[in-house]
Each structure stands twice: as structure tokens, then as C-alpha cells.
Design an enzyme around this catalytic site. Structure first.
Site, PDB file in Angstrom:
ATOM      1  N   LYS A  64      33.485  -1.782   5.646  1.00  0.00           N
ATOM      2  CA  LYS A  64      32.974  -2.012   4.301  1.00  0.00           C
ATOM      3  C   LYS A  64      31.498  -2.401   4.330  1.00  0.00           C
ATOM      4  O   LYS A  64      30.677  -1.835   3.592  1.00  0.00           O
ATOM      5  CB  LYS A  64      33.791  -3.108   3.610  1.00  0.00           C
ATOM      6  CG  LYS A  64      33.232  -3.544   2.266  1.00  0.00           C
ATOM      7  CD  LYS A  64      33.973  -4.769   1.753  1.00  0.00           C
ATOM      8  CE  LYS A  64      33.193  -5.442   0.637  1.00  0.00           C
ATOM      9  NZ  LYS A  64      33.818  -6.709   0.204  1.00  0.00           N
TER      10      LYS A  64
ATOM     11  N   ASP B 192      35.945  -2.291  -2.035  1.00  0.00           N
ATOM     12  CA  ASP B 192      36.312  -3.707  -2.109  1.00  0.00           C
ATOM     13  C   ASP B 192      37.453  -3.851  -3.107  1.00  0.00           C
ATOM     14  O   ASP B 192      38.008  -2.868  -3.587  1.00  0.00           O
ATOM     15  CB  ASP B 192      35.103  -4.563  -2.502  1.00  0.00           C
ATOM     16  CG  ASP B 192      34.674  -4.339  -3.948  1.00  0.00           C
ATOM     17  OD1 ASP B 192      35.173  -3.395  -4.604  1.00  0.00           O
ATOM     18  OD2 ASP B 192      33.835  -5.115  -4.438  1.00  0.00           O
TER      19      ASP B 192
END
Length: 214
Positions: free
Chosen positions: A124, A142
Site C-alpha cells: 500500500k 485502504d
């Protein structure tokens, strides 16, 4: 029930996002690639506002890996102690900074594999940096994007990797660069976890969410 993808609808969704905000920006303060990596790493299980508050005094004195090493772990902790998991994050930032100095000449690498090899940097974080700093169409999934993707039908998946791949597959290429920011901002401020603001949603008529508020 498996939902049938409607690519024309997805195109319209992102056309509206683009019309509303053509150049969406991330909300983490940074001045260069290094401070962006640090800020994103610090943002795990923390709010962007909380990270920005902590780094407001940090980045003016430690905006390079070497300066961060010179600052040291204990001084770094004093700056970020208001952020969750601050001790572990401080250790990772120092380790990351040392690797960047010793192996990369103090320069943040621009490949996902190299970024993911750094302490405290996962997929991420790597994708956020690739997207925000180098403008690559990398999709950092997310909780906000995961929620929006599944609710809307734009990118359905049981985990973040599946949603990331669905985004890459389903969203037209012309929107890929900014897709991450449009979705995260929409999820953060409109398609919120509890009591989503469906009445004020600019894509309400296109959304698959079955529990849309009246």
C-alpha cells in the site's frame, strides 16, 4: 449474487469524479519523495491529520535519510509519539533511512519491489508513493477504497489485493492515475463506514449499494 459489471456506468462514475475535481491531491504533507515515504509509513493506523501535526516540526529538520539518521531514534520518537505504534514506526523509519543511505545513495527508489523491501513499507505504501510522487497508475487500497469499491460495484473483492486488481481491470485507463485519490476522498468524506452520506453523493444513481440512505 454476482453483480454484472457495467463498464459504461463505471466510466460515468469517474467522469463525474473528474468533473468535480480534475486534479485530486493526497492529504499527507510532504516536501519530497523521502518525506512522502515516511509520512505514508507513519499513517498506518493513524489519521492523515494526526500525521501532518506530528511531521510539521519533523520534516523541516529531517527531510533526507541522512538528516533523519543524524536526528536519531529517540528524538524521532519525541516528534511522533502522538501517533499510534510510534516506537515501532520510529525503528522502521531509522532502519529505512539507513538502507536508503547505504544502498541507494540517499535516493528513494522508484520501483515497487525496491520500495516494498524497505522496513515499514508494504504494498500500500509503495503504491501511494509511486502514484503521488511519480504519477504512476498504482492503486493503493485502504479501508476507504475497499469499502467504496465493494459498495459501489466498481471494484469488488474479498481482500485488498483482489480490489486492487479489480480497479486495474475495471476502471478505464484514462482515469487510472487519479482513481486512487478520487476513491479514497469519496470514501473518507461521503461513502463513510457508518451512515454514508448517500443523499449528497454525486454518483448515487449509479451506485450498487443496496442500503442507500433515503
Amino acid at each position: 449474487m454476482i453483480r454484472q459489471l457495467d463498464y459504461h456506468k463505471i466510466h460515468e462514475i469517474f467522469t463525474r469524479f473528474e468533473a468535480a475535481e480534475a486534479e485530486p491531491k493526497g492529504e499527507l504533507d510532504h516536501v519530497n519523495a523521502y518525506t512522502l515515504v515516511v509520512a505514508v509509513a507513519l499513517s498506518a493506523q493513524a489519521t492523515d491529520a494526526g500525521v501532518n501535526k506530528a511531521t510539521a516540526a519533523l520534516f523541516p529538520i529531517a527531510d533526507t535519510p541522512q538528516k533523519m539518521l543524524d536526528l536519531g531514534e529517540e528524538a524521532l520518537i519525541e516528534h511522533i509519539k502522538t501517533i499510534g505504534l510510534f516506537r515501532n514506526k520510529a525503528k522502521n523509519v531509522i532502519k529505512m533511512s539507513r538502507i536508503l543511505v547505504e544502498e541507494y545513495g540517499g535516493v528513494v527508489p522508484s520501483s515497487r519491489a525496491a520500495l516494498e523491501s524497505l522496513p515499514g513499507v508494504g504494498r500500500k505504501t509503495a503504491n501511494v508513493v509511486l502514484n503521488m510522487w511519480w504519477g504512476m497508475p498504482a492503486q493503493a487500497v485502504d479501508t476507504h477504497i475497499f469499502r467504496f469499491g465493494n459498495r459501489s460495484g466498481v471494484a469488488v473483492g474479498k481482500d485488498v489485493v483482489a480490489v486492487e486488481r479489480a480497479i486495474e481491470d475495471n476502471i478505464p485507463a484514462e482515469f487510472q492515475r487519479h482513481a486512487h485519490h478520487w476513491m479514497i476522498l469519496h470514501g473518507r468524506y461521503t461513502c463513510v463506514a457508518r451512515k454514508p452520506k448517500c443523499a449528497a453523493c454525486l454518483i448515487r444513481d449509479l451506485c450498487d449499494f443496496e442500503e442507500k440512505n433515503l
